[in-house]
Design an enzyme around this catalytic site. Structure first.
Site, mmCIF file in Angstrom:
data_model
loop_
_atom_site.group_PDB
_atom_site.id
_atom_site.type_symbol
_atom_site.label_atom_id
_atom_site.label_comp_id
_atom_site.label_asym_id
_atom_site.label_seq_id
_atom_site.Cartn_x
_atom_site.Cartn_y
_atom_site.Cartn_z
ATOM 1 C CG ASP A 72 -67.983 -50.728 -58.862
ATOM 2 O OD1 ASP A 72 -68.453 -50.847 -57.718
ATOM 3 O OD2 ASP A 72 -68.692 -50.542 -59.874
ATOM 4 C CG LEU A 73 -69.735 -56.898 -57.668
ATOM 5 C CD1 LEU A 73 -68.853 -58.042 -58.162
ATOM 6 C CD2 LEU A 73 -70.444 -57.322 -56.375
ATOM 7 C CG ASP A 74 -73.271 -54.217 -58.205
ATOM 8 O OD1 ASP A 74 -73.493 -55.395 -58.470
ATOM 9 O OD2 ASP A 74 -73.394 -53.744 -57.061
ATOM 10 C CB THR A 105 -75.768 -56.570 -60.521
ATOM 11 O OG1 THR A 105 -74.797 -55.552 -60.370
ATOM 12 C CG2 THR A 105 -75.176 -57.924 -60.213
ATOM 13 C CE LYS A 164 -76.226 -48.573 -64.805
ATOM 14 N NZ LYS A 164 -75.863 -48.576 -66.221
ATOM 15 N N GLY A 165 -73.837 -47.133 -58.513
ATOM 16 C CA GLY A 165 -72.768 -46.770 -57.576
ATOM 17 C C GLY A 165 -73.276 -46.148 -56.282
ATOM 18 N NE ARG A 195 -79.465 -53.117 -49.830
ATOM 19 C CZ ARG A 195 -79.177 -54.162 -49.057
ATOM 20 N NH1 ARG A 195 -79.945 -54.451 -48.027
ATOM 21 N NH2 ARG A 195 -78.128 -54.931 -49.323
ATOM 22 C CB SER A 247 -68.470 -53.608 -54.120
ATOM 23 O OG SER A 247 -69.868 -53.597 -54.291
ATOM 24 C CB ALA A 248 -71.689 -49.276 -52.806
ATOM 25 C CB SER A 249 -73.027 -54.520 -53.462
ATOM 26 O OG SER A 249 -73.943 -55.563 -53.204
ATOM 27 C CG ASN A 292 -76.885 -58.325 -51.731
ATOM 28 O OD1 ASN A 292 -77.279 -59.086 -50.849
ATOM 29 N ND2 ASN A 292 -77.571 -57.253 -52.104
ATOM 30 C CE LYS A 311 -67.418 -47.813 -54.586
ATOM 31 N NZ LYS A 311 -67.597 -48.765 -55.697
ATOM 32 C CD GLU A 351 -66.552 -47.254 -59.191
ATOM 33 O OE1 GLU A 351 -67.497 -47.187 -59.986
ATOM 34 O OE2 GLU A 351 -66.699 -47.617 -58.017
ATOM 35 C CG ASP A 352 -70.141 -49.123 -63.294
ATOM 36 O OD1 ASP A 352 -69.755 -49.145 -62.098
ATOM 37 O OD2 ASP A 352 -71.331 -49.290 -63.624
HETATM 38 C C1 BG6 Z 1 -73.615 -50.609 -56.013
HETATM 39 C C2 BG6 Z 1 -74.643 -50.527 -57.122
HETATM 40 O O1 BG6 Z 1 -72.534 -51.384 -56.429
HETATM 41 O O2 BG6 Z 1 -74.192 -51.218 -54.853
HETATM 42 C C3 BG6 Z 1 -75.859 -49.757 -56.624
HETATM 43 O O3 BG6 Z 1 -74.074 -49.859 -58.244
HETATM 44 C C4 BG6 Z 1 -76.406 -50.422 -55.361
HETATM 45 O O4 BG6 Z 1 -76.827 -49.717 -57.642
HETATM 46 C C5 BG6 Z 1 -75.316 -50.521 -54.309
HETATM 47 O O5 BG6 Z 1 -77.486 -49.680 -54.854
HETATM 48 C C6 BG6 Z 1 -75.774 -51.237 -53.040
HETATM 49 O O6 BG6 Z 1 -76.033 -52.578 -53.342
HETATM 50 P P1 BG6 Z 1 -76.773 -53.607 -52.407
HETATM 51 O O7 BG6 Z 1 -76.528 -54.940 -53.069
HETATM 52 O O8 BG6 Z 1 -76.126 -53.529 -51.052
HETATM 53 O O9 BG6 Z 1 -78.202 -53.211 -52.337
HETATM 54 MG MG MG Z 2 -70.553 -49.918 -60.339
#
Ligand code: BG6
Ligand code: MG
Length: 214
Positions: free
Chosen positions: A16-18, A24, A52-53, A56, A121-123, A125, A152, A176-177
């Site tokens: 996982d990233l964040d 972040t 967390k996790g 968006r 990662s869910a992000s 970014n 997730k 994972e966190d």
């Molecule tokens: C997860 C974070 O990795 O990514 C969440 O833990 C975040 O807090 C999610 O909402 C989505 O991220 P992003 O960067 O696409 O808004």
């Molecule tokens: Mg995380």
């Protein structure tokens, strides 16, 4: 004493990233808090733990629930975009020194042992953040919020990452966190190393305070 033998057997490591590679959460928090304040309510650091996790749009739903507010889908998309703009401003200033302790050393060690390395990662970014931290080249596969349709705790992100590494799920270990991420890793049929606050990690096979412990 935790049983670390799964780490000796793993062929793929999916991170996982964040919260695992970089903290972040503080930037997500500042951006969400600013949106909440514009909407006229407080958003605390304790509230932020619930995001967390979480994806968006789901994070926005939780935030609006805390504020007791309802909006149309279009209004919500505009708010999520606004929050992301603020967040991207923060992370565009990220520096390599913000990598969490032990991350670079652990990735180097795994590469040296021929273990496949993936991001799950869910992000949306994620690629931008990996580039900022100068570690993009260490990943054999990057699966992020742009590449999966189910968030997730659905296992899609980790199963896609295992496929990207050319491995079976049981050959991979997830790092994972967050509770939703631990559940996703277990649903994928993988072993899970929980990193960080034990309160959120009860489903993990082993728990460490961070990658520096490994
Ligand atoms: C997860 C974070 O990795 O990514 C969440 O833990 C975040 O807090 C999610 O909402 C989505 O991220 P992003 O960067 O696409 O808004
Ligand atoms: Mg995380």
């Amino acid at each position: 004493m935790p049983d670390y033998s799964m780490l000796q057997q793993m062929k793929g490591a999916i991170f996982d990233l964040d919260g695992v590679i970089v903290d972040t959460a503080k930037y997500h928090y500042l951006a969400w808090r600013s949106l909440a304040s514009e909407l006229g309510f407080d958003f605390t650091e304790a509230d932020n733990e619930r995001l967390k996790g979480v994806s968006r749009m789901r994070s926005l739903d939780i935030l609006l629930d805390i504020g007791g507010l309802e909006f149309t889908e279009d209004e919500k998309l505009a708010m999520a975009d606004k929050k992301n703009g603020l967040y991207v401003d923060y992370i565009s200033r990220l520096e390599e020194s913000e990598l969490l302790p032990g991350v670079r050393e652990y990735l180097i060690r795994l590469r040296g042992c021929g273990i496949g390395i993936a991001l799950g990662s869910a992000s949306k970014n994620a690629q931008f953040i990996l580039d900022k931290l100068n570690i993009a080249g260490m990943f054999d596969a990057v699966v992020d919020g742009n590449k999966v349709s189910r968030a997730k705790p659905d296992p899609e992100v980790f199963l896609t990452a295992a496929r990207g590494l050319g491995l079976q799920p049981y050959e991979c270990v997830v790092f994972e966190d967050a509770e939703a991420g631990v559940a996703a890793g277990k649903a994928a049929g993988m072993q899970v190393v929980g990193t960080g606050r034990p309160e959120a990690l009860s489903g993990a096979d082993i728990i460490v305070s961070g990658l520096h412990e490994l």
